[in-house]
Design a protein around this motif. Structure first.
Motif, PDB file in Angstrom:
ATOM      1  N   UNK A 162       0.810  -1.208   0.000  1.00 34.11           N
ATOM      2  CA  UNK A 162       0.000   0.000   0.000  1.00 34.11           C
ATOM      3  C   UNK A 162       0.846   1.263   0.000  1.00 34.11           C
ATOM      4  N   UNK A 163       0.342   2.253  -0.737  1.00 30.47           N
ATOM      5  CA  UNK A 163       1.050   3.522  -0.903  1.00 30.47           C
ATOM      6  C   UNK A 163       0.237   4.626  -0.246  1.00 30.47           C
ATOM      7  N   UNK A 164       0.922   5.592   0.311  1.00 33.10           N
ATOM      8  CA  UNK A 164       0.230   6.736   0.892  1.00 33.10           C
ATOM      9  C   UNK A 164       0.877   8.027   0.391  1.00 33.10           C
ATOM     10  N   UNK A 165       0.039   8.986  -0.082  1.00 30.69           N
ATOM     11  CA  UNK A 165       0.603  10.189  -0.694  1.00 30.69           C
ATOM     12  C   UNK A 165       1.152  11.203   0.309  1.00 30.69           C
ATOM     13  N   UNK A 166       2.217  11.852  -0.095  1.00 28.77           N
ATOM     14  CA  UNK A 166       2.745  13.018   0.616  1.00 28.77           C
ATOM     15  C   UNK A 166       2.741  14.167  -0.393  1.00 28.77           C
ATOM     16  N   UNK A 167       2.617  15.411   0.069  1.00 35.45           N
ATOM     17  CA  UNK A 167       2.476  16.530  -0.880  1.00 35.45           C
ATOM     18  C   UNK A 167       3.810  16.960  -1.494  1.00 35.45           C
ATOM     19  N   UNK A 168       3.729  17.336  -2.757  1.00 39.18           N
ATOM     20  CA  UNK A 168       4.912  17.877  -3.453  1.00 39.18           C
ATOM     21  C   UNK A 168       4.629  19.325  -3.831  1.00 39.18           C
ATOM     22  N   UNK A 169       4.170  20.106  -2.870  1.00 38.64           N
ATOM     23  CA  UNK A 169       3.814  21.494  -3.161  1.00 38.64           C
ATOM     24  C   UNK A 169       5.055  22.323  -3.456  1.00 38.64           C
ATOM     25  N   UNK A 170       4.822  23.406  -4.212  1.00 36.44           N
ATOM     26  CA  UNK A 170       5.923  24.295  -4.602  1.00 36.44           C
ATOM     27  C   UNK A 170       6.700  24.835  -3.397  1.00 36.44           C
ATOM     28  N   UNK A 171       5.986  25.072  -2.303  1.00 39.52           N
ATOM     29  CA  UNK A 171       6.647  25.626  -1.110  1.00 39.52           C
ATOM     30  C   UNK A 171       7.864  24.807  -0.689  1.00 39.52           C
ATOM     31  N   UNK A 172       7.788  23.501  -0.877  1.00 36.50           N
ATOM     32  CA  UNK A 172       8.869  22.633  -0.393  1.00 36.50           C
ATOM     33  C   UNK A 172      10.132  22.722  -1.258  1.00 36.50           C
ATOM     34  N   UNK A 173       9.971  23.280  -2.437  1.00 33.44           N
ATOM     35  CA  UNK A 173      11.108  23.365  -3.339  1.00 33.44           C
ATOM     36  C   UNK A 173      12.235  24.215  -2.734  1.00 33.44           C
ATOM     37  N   UNK A 174      11.832  25.191  -1.906  1.00 36.48           N
ATOM     38  CA  UNK A 174      12.781  26.070  -1.211  1.00 36.48           C
ATOM     39  C   UNK A 174      13.872  25.276  -0.490  1.00 36.48           C
ATOM     40  N   UNK A 175      13.492  24.121   0.010  1.00 38.55           N
ATOM     41  CA  UNK A 175      14.416  23.322   0.819  1.00 38.55           C
ATOM     42  C   UNK A 175      15.718  23.016   0.081  1.00 38.55           C
ATOM     43  N   UNK A 176      15.639  23.017  -1.250  1.00 42.07           N
ATOM     44  CA  UNK A 176      16.796  22.543  -2.028  1.00 42.07           C
ATOM     45  C   UNK A 176      17.554  23.662  -2.741  1.00 42.07           C
ATOM     46  N   UNK A 177      17.280  24.899  -2.360  1.00 41.27           N
ATOM     47  CA  UNK A 177      17.988  26.027  -2.984  1.00 41.27           C
ATOM     48  C   UNK A 177      19.438  26.072  -2.515  1.00 41.27           C
ATOM     49  N   UNK A 178      20.344  26.173  -3.475  1.00 33.35           N
ATOM     50  CA  UNK A 178      21.772  26.202  -3.155  1.00 33.35           C
ATOM     51  C   UNK A 178      22.344  27.592  -3.433  1.00 33.35           C
ATOM     52  N   UNK A 179      23.369  27.983  -2.681  1.00 32.42           N
ATOM     53  CA  UNK A 179      24.037  29.270  -2.915  1.00 32.42           C
ATOM     54  C   UNK A 179      24.934  29.226  -4.143  1.00 32.42           C
ATOM     55  N   UNK A 180      25.446  28.035  -4.452  1.00 34.13           N
ATOM     56  CA  UNK A 180      26.443  27.956  -5.517  1.00 34.13           C
ATOM     57  C   UNK A 180      26.010  27.167  -6.750  1.00 34.13           C
ATOM     58  N   UNK A 181      25.042  26.273  -6.587  1.00 34.49           N
ATOM     59  CA  UNK A 181      24.667  25.399  -7.707  1.00 34.49           C
ATOM     60  C   UNK A 181      23.176  25.533  -8.006  1.00 34.49           C
ATOM     61  N   UNK A 182      22.698  24.827  -9.029  1.00 35.23           N
ATOM     62  CA  UNK A 182      21.278  24.890  -9.386  1.00 35.23           C
ATOM     63  C   UNK A 182      20.396  24.305  -8.284  1.00 35.23           C
TER      64      UNK A 182
END
Ligand code: BES
Ligand code: MN
Ligand code: ZN
Length: 489
Positions: free
Chosen positions: A402-422
């Motif tokens: 069984x699978x259960x969904x977690x959200x992939x909202x745009x807000x979470x994208x912030x978590x992966x912002x880097x100072x030096x890379x993409x």
């Protein structure tokens, strides 16, 4: 494990063991004083997982009743589980064969084909044991050689169609579980590649294996970065199954193949690190599905992609702070070398573009955070396409994975912002499973995609009523259900 459907009457069966799945409160399924007394007295009620072993009933040596619970709660999963409990018992009794049937009150609304399929799936699950690497197994028991499924004469033909599917799934499932169990010094990236070659030779699949030089040439900088700390060379494995006459775009199945994950320079604590041999479980699920495809030959095209490597620390290993270039061209800042799964998968997702897949599903033991969120009962599911998410979830329900969904909202994208890379490869502790999926999403270009985080479900730390400790082959049944439905089978 051989299976057979037969219509011999219960009372006349000579077998070392006849297992009967019964519903709670149902009458004795067999005329026998011992059985009837156990039930009439209320000592045995047929509750979920409740088992009763009786000697001397009918012509058989032993009768085993396995409770499935209330008639209102009978599902494919409940039947599968009861069959697994029966097979586990047969195994511990040391019978090489047993007969298995479902009392009429315990069939729920399930048809004969479904019943046959899930009974076989359960028997494969319950009978599994791994003694290959022991010179002297303590208390050795023979392999379960055969299971006879008892159906009414009128159901026999329909049950046979379910048996065919169940047999194939059982074979893929057992193949995967054994492969998962292989230690890291045996199951290296090149060993996984050899497995793929053997599958291809046996079943007639297309196979392409990229070695380190070819991976470099292909520009898979993220896979190479993970592999650079290890003396074992990485491999990139491509399996192609063509089952649909008209050609057509394939479904892509992608499996994380980290044959051992030490964490690299961001090294893991020593406790339970041995379990990280299971970090190849996504890859072994994909290989197991190809075993199923080879046996069932459904009308669909499927491509399997497996990036395979170790993740080890050394003087040549990738370091926190390093910036690398992925296959897609995006640059990645390595924050934590233990977030390696997403690195190897991002190059696989990018490579998948050339197949123009109608859908891509990846399975990966990606984050410890999914265990915190969902424990060991659900796969964490995220993706970019609602219809595909629903389709995968349904397949998981049918499969008992069984699978259960977690959200992939745009807000979470912030978590992966880097100072030096993409993008950076870790967003810290918050929303770890979502951050992992968001990283992957950065590399999905042009096709519907679902990510399955199987870190909590790929192996079990303890023994359960219907399950031995260790690997679960999670994904094999789910992927198969998904593909068979798509193929219209
Ligand atoms: N293979 C692990 C995830 C894992 C954890 C699988 C527990 C099975 C059981 C993965 O490569 C990993 O180490 N993930 C890190 C990511 C973090 C550094 C962002 C984790 O979950 O801690
Ligand atoms: Mn890791
Ligand atoms: Zn890992």
């Amino acid at each position: 494990m051989k299976t057979q459907i037969s219509s011999r009457p219960l009372a006349g069966i000579e077998s070392p063991l006849v297992a009967i799945i019964v519903a709670q409160g149902a009458p004795a399924p067999l005329k026998d004083p011992g059985l009837e007394r156990a039930i009439a007295s209320g000592d045995y009620q047929g509750k979920k997982d409740e088992a009763l072993l009786v000697y001397g009933a009918g012509k058989t040596e032993r009768v085993l009743l396995v409770g499935i619970g209330k008639t209102s709660e009978i599902t494919r999963g409940a039947v599968r589980r009861a069959a697994a409990i029966a097979a586990k018992r047969a195994r511990s009794l040391g019978t090489k064969t047993f007969a298995l049937t479902v009392a009429k009150e315990a069939r729920g609304g399930l048809g004969a084909a479904e019943l046959a399929q899930v009974l076989i799936e359960g028997a494969a699950q319950g009978s599994w044991q791994f003694t290959e690497l022991k010179k002297q197994p303590e208390d050795p028991k023979p392999e379960l050689e055969s299971v006879e499924l008892l159906f009414d004469g009128g159901d026999k033909k329909v049950a046979e169609t379910g048996r065919r599917i169940g047999d194939a799934i059982a074979a893929g499932y057992l193949y995967t579980r054994n492969l998962q169990m292989q230690p890291g010094n045996v199951c290296t990236p090149s060993y996984l590649a050899e497995q793929a070659r053997t599958l291809a030779a046996t079943h007639g699949f297309g196979v392409t294996i990229l070695d380190k030089a070819q991976i470099k040439k292909e520009g898979m900088g993220a896979l190479l970065a993970v592999a650079q700390g290890s003396a074992e060379e990485p491999r990139f494995i491509v399996l192609e199954y063509q089952g649909s006459d008209g050609g057509g775009a394939p479904v892509a199945l992608i499996g994380k193949g980290v044959t051992f994950d030490s964490g690299g320079i961001s090294i893991k604590p020593a406790a339970n690190m041995e379990d990280m041999k299971f970090d190849k479980s996504g890859a072994t699920a994909v290989l197991g599905v190809f075993e199923v495809l080879g046996r069932l030959k459904p009308k669909i095209n499927v491509v399997g992609l497996i990036p395979a490597t170790e993740n080890l620390p050394s003087g040549t290993a990738v370091k926190p702070g390093d910036v690398i270039r992925s296959h897609l061209g995006k640059t990645i800042e390595i924050i934590n070398t233990d977030a390696e799964g997403r690195l190897i998968l991002c190059d696989a997702l990018s490579y998948a573009r050339r197949f123009k897949p109608v859908a891509a599903i990846d399975a990966a033991t990606l984050t410890g955070a999914v265990v915190i969120a969902l424990g060991h009962h659900a796969i964490g599911m995220l993706g970019n396409d609602e219809a595909l998410l629903a389709e995968v979830r349904d397949a998981g329900e049918r499969a008992g994975e069984r699978c259960w969904p977690l959200p992939l909202w745009d807000e979470y994208r912030e978590l992966l912002k880097s100072d030096v890379a993409d993008v950076k490869n870790s967003g810290g502790r918050a929303a770890g499973t979502i951050a992992g999926a968001w990283f992957l999403r950065e590399f999905v270009d042009g096709f519907p995609w679902v990510h399955l985080d199987i870190a909590g479900t790929a192996y079990l730390e303890g023994e359960g009523a219907s399950h031995a400790k260790g690997p679960t082959a999670i994904g094999v049944r789910l992927f198969t259900e998904f593909l068979l439905k798509r193929a219209g089978a």
